[in-house]
Design an enzyme around this catalytic site. Structure first.
Site, PDB file in Angstrom:
ATOM      1  N   ASP A   1      39.956 -65.913  -7.807  1.00  0.00           N
ATOM      2  CA  ASP A   1      40.049 -67.368  -7.877  1.00  0.00           C
ATOM      3  C   ASP A   1      41.356 -67.888  -7.293  1.00  0.00           C
ATOM      4  O   ASP A   1      41.407 -68.999  -6.757  1.00  0.00           O
ATOM      5  CB  ASP A   1      39.917 -67.828  -9.333  1.00  0.00           C
ATOM      6  CG  ASP A   1      38.467 -67.968  -9.767  1.00  0.00           C
ATOM      7  OD1 ASP A   1      37.607 -67.301  -9.149  1.00  0.00           O
ATOM      8  OD2 ASP A   1      38.187 -68.721 -10.712  1.00  0.00           O
TER       9      ASP A   1
ATOM     10  N   ASP B   1      38.118 -63.375 -13.031  1.00  0.00           N
ATOM     11  CA  ASP B   1      37.551 -64.502 -13.755  1.00  0.00           C
ATOM     12  C   ASP B   1      36.043 -64.476 -13.993  1.00  0.00           C
ATOM     13  O   ASP B   1      35.585 -64.537 -15.130  1.00  0.00           O
ATOM     14  CB  ASP B   1      37.898 -65.801 -13.028  1.00  0.00           C
ATOM     15  CG  ASP B   1      39.393 -66.069 -13.026  1.00  0.00           C
ATOM     16  OD1 ASP B   1      40.160 -65.105 -12.943  1.00  0.00           O
ATOM     17  OD2 ASP B   1      39.788 -67.234 -13.097  1.00  0.00           O
TER      18      ASP B   1
ATOM     19  N   CYS C   1      45.990 -61.504 -13.063  1.00  0.00           N
ATOM     20  CA  CYS C   1      47.246 -62.265 -13.170  1.00  0.00           C
ATOM     21  C   CYS C   1      47.745 -62.300 -14.610  1.00  0.00           C
ATOM     22  O   CYS C   1      46.980 -62.465 -15.546  1.00  0.00           O
ATOM     23  CB  CYS C   1      47.047 -63.665 -12.617  1.00  0.00           C
ATOM     24  SG  CYS C   1      46.767 -63.677 -10.831  1.00  0.00           S
TER      25      CYS C   1
ATOM     26  N   GLU D   1      37.476 -75.411  -9.763  1.00  0.00           N
ATOM     27  CA  GLU D   1      38.613 -75.726 -10.618  1.00  0.00           C
ATOM     28  C   GLU D   1      39.448 -76.845 -10.002  1.00  0.00           C
ATOM     29  O   GLU D   1      39.617 -76.904  -8.780  1.00  0.00           O
ATOM     30  CB  GLU D   1      39.484 -74.482 -10.823  1.00  0.00           C
ATOM     31  CG  GLU D   1      38.774 -73.377 -11.588  1.00  0.00           C
ATOM     32  CD  GLU D   1      39.572 -72.104 -11.699  1.00  0.00           C
ATOM     33  OE1 GLU D   1      39.172 -71.240 -12.511  1.00  0.00           O
ATOM     34  OE2 GLU D   1      40.587 -71.964 -10.971  1.00  0.00           O
TER      35      GLU D   1
ATOM     36  N   SER E   1      41.481 -74.284 -14.129  1.00  0.00           N
ATOM     37  CA  SER E   1      41.940 -72.910 -14.118  1.00  0.00           C
ATOM     38  C   SER E   1      42.500 -72.555 -15.492  1.00  0.00           C
ATOM     39  O   SER E   1      43.030 -73.411 -16.211  1.00  0.00           O
ATOM     40  CB  SER E   1      43.033 -72.739 -13.060  1.00  0.00           C
ATOM     41  OG  SER E   1      43.718 -71.523 -13.233  1.00  0.00           O
TER      42      SER E   1
END
Length: 574
Positions: A78, A120, A187, A453, A480
């Protein structure tokens, strides 16, 4: 075994011949065939290390007495997809992942599955597939990225904002760019990927440590080997996903979500997974659980801690341990260990796991309560997510209220509607948005635009100190997991379905009440109206409303936009 349908009897000689063409021996074919569902690719950093995980899983399967056979799914990053047309494909990819896994597994008759996701939409896509297929399964993620010096991907976005404002040099931006994402893994904050990997533990479909052990730690490989061994036993015991993904498991996941401070996207995904499990996902349950569950963690983007800090403090099960002090959790829920949540927790205590965590933290001058608050001294008395309803969102909307400034918890704002994010972002950048505005971004839901997003717009708002405390961003799109600030998403029904968000006009008065869980239109052109008058006005506008021409005439987004349900129902394809 399920695989008997491709390997037993004389009529299956052609099938066995093809398996032998893969190099399998008769003894390997006779064992349980375990599908290794790997989402490895070379572009997403959350997935670039998954071949190592897959190798460890295979070693575990072999050790457990099974035969591992690997296949792959797609996996979108993403972060790389952010801010351009690619972001519209992110949610749609969740459905493609679930469908492709179903095709591979049904065609090849695996006896069990090990799912290796990380980022995600891959985690929920695979969870949807596991529930749909309902054959013995276990999840092992690739693990989170390390944070170097407290930085993460958000640090780069924030640096870009400072750079554009003239408060960051070329050299400073380059240094932050080079150091904020130091290696493979999802992340490092409590963004959507790590939220879902942690919730896999709460659901019981993954081993303790799945959500928090860093990608580059050897402990991650050992966990993968254990998952491989464990799935063979799940096959022998005939323990299936729907034995684990029960109503109690989903309530546990929502409770842990509230305590951890997970992404609002978790609501979207849990609803879709529950649908595949044949369970009702009652949105009232979210507010009920939120009102009872204290917020115990404040990880990035809400705070300074990252996933490696949560791991050192005992991980998800340390949070579960605090929640288990009350009746908030069902500790009798079954997990892939073959034991219950409560038994897993007790095993960790008996093995001295938490004493080890405390010893480590003491060496670096910290305590567990620095990262995971005690139940008696929480960050907040309520969970971090709330569902808002009203005439603007009859089916609901979602807000991470712990990230909303207190000034905006109760507000009456002036509507500034935009039919796409690009126009809204431009208005923010050009200083056309004023304190007291409600920025409405519509036609960005699943049917309208694939539900991308709105990260760049939230960043532009939150980087402006005055706007970040005085306006709200309301959308039928989503945010997000890295977003922060006054953001209300998933407004349902969406604009493309003719939902009330499509009927908002410039100057309408919008009431936001997080305390009362309300999102509604209360006036027109700055003038307050009664509830009955507003209903009449919206009915008149609805009669004049003309649906927009569909954006997508071909490809994956055409299919997704035609079949996706409302955001608050899960945004899945029916």
């Amino acid at each position: 075994m399920i695989s008997d349908s491709i390997k037993l009897g004389s009529e299956r000689a052609p099938h066995r011949s093809l398996l032998k063409a893969d190099g399998l021996t008769d003894s390997q074919i006779a064992k349980p065939l375990i599908g290794i569902v790997n989402s490895y690719n070379e572009i997403a950093p959350g997935h670039s290390g998954l071949n190592q995980i897959a190798r460890a899983v295979k070693d575990g399967v072999l050790s457990g007495g099974g035969t591992p056979l690997e296949f792959n799914t797609i996996g979108i990053c993403d972060g790389i997809a952010m801010g351009h047309e690619g972001m519209k494909y992110s949610l749609a990819s969740r459905e493609i992942i679930a469908d492709s896994v179903e095709c591979m597994v049904q065609a090849h008759r695996f006896d069990g599955l090990v799912f290796i996701p990380n980022c995600d939409k891959i985690v929920p896509g695979m969870l949807m597939a596991a529930a749909r297929l309902n054959i013995p399964s276990i999840f092992i993620s690739g693990g989170p990225m390390l944070s170097d010096g407290g930085r993460d991907l958000n640090s780069v976005f924030e640096a870009v904002g400072r750079y554009k404002a003239g408060n960051c040099t070329d050299e400073e931006l380059a240094e932050i760019e080079d150091s904020s994402c130091p290696g493979c893994g999802s992340c490092s904050g409590m963004f959507t990927a790590n939220s879902m990997n942690c919730l896999c533990e709460a659901l019981g479909i993954a081993l303790p440590g799945n959500g928090t052990v860093p990608a580059v730690f050897a402990k991650r490989l050992r966990l993968a080997k254990t998952a491989g061994e464990r799935v063979v036993q799940l096959v022998r015991d005939d323990v299936k996903p729907l034995d684990i993904l029960t109503e109690a498991a989903f309530r546990n996941a929502i409770t842990v979500d509230m305590a951890l401070g997970c992404s609002t996207n978790s609501v979207l995904h849990l609803a879709a997974i529950a649908n595949e499990a044949g369970l009702e996902f009652n949105l009232k349950m979210i507010n009920e659980i939120s009102e009872k569950t204290p917020n115990l963690c404040k990880l990035a983007p809400a705070g300074i801690h990252h996933m490696q800090d949560l791991e050192k403090a005992g991980g998800v099960y340390s949070v579960i341990g605090e929640l288990s002090k009350t009746e908030l959790l069902n500790t009798g829920a079954l997990t892939v260990t073959g034991k219950t949540i409560g038994e897993n927790l007790e095993d960790l205590k008996q093995n001295g796991f938490y004493e080890h965590c405390d010893e480590y933290l003491a060496k670096v001058g910290r305590e567990r309560t620095d990262i995971i608050r005690s139940f008696d001294h929480p960050i907040g008395s309520n969970g971090t997510i709330a569902i808002l309803r009203g005439n603007l969102a009859p089916q609901g909307s979602v807000v991470k209220h712990s990230a909303v400034p207190k000034e905006m918890h109760e507000a009456i704002l002036t509507a500034r509607p935009f039919d796409c994010e690009e126009d809204a972002l431009k208005a923010v950048i050009e200083k056309k948005i004023q304190p007291g505005d409600a920025v409405i971004i519509r036609y960005e839901g699943p049917k309208g635009s694939g539900m991308p997003e709105m990260f760049y717009t939230t960043e532009a708002i939150s980087s402006d100190e005055e706007l970040g405390k005085s306006i709200a961003l309301i959308t039928d799109g989503r945010f997000s997991g890295a977003s922060k600030g006054p953001a209300i998403g998933h407004v349902s029904p969406e604009a493309a379905q003719g939902g009330p968000i499509a009927l908002v006009e410039e100057g309408d008065l919008i009431e936001v009440s997080i305390k009362n869980r309300i999102l509604r239109i209360i006036g027109v052109k700055g003038e307050r109206k009664s509830e009955e008058e507003i209903d009449e006005i919206l009915a008149t506008r609805k009669q004049a409303w003309v649906p927009k021409e569909k954006k997508y005439k071909s490809g994956a987004l055409k299919l997704f936009s035609e079949h996706a349900v409302s955001p608050m129902l899960g945004g899945y394809m029916e």
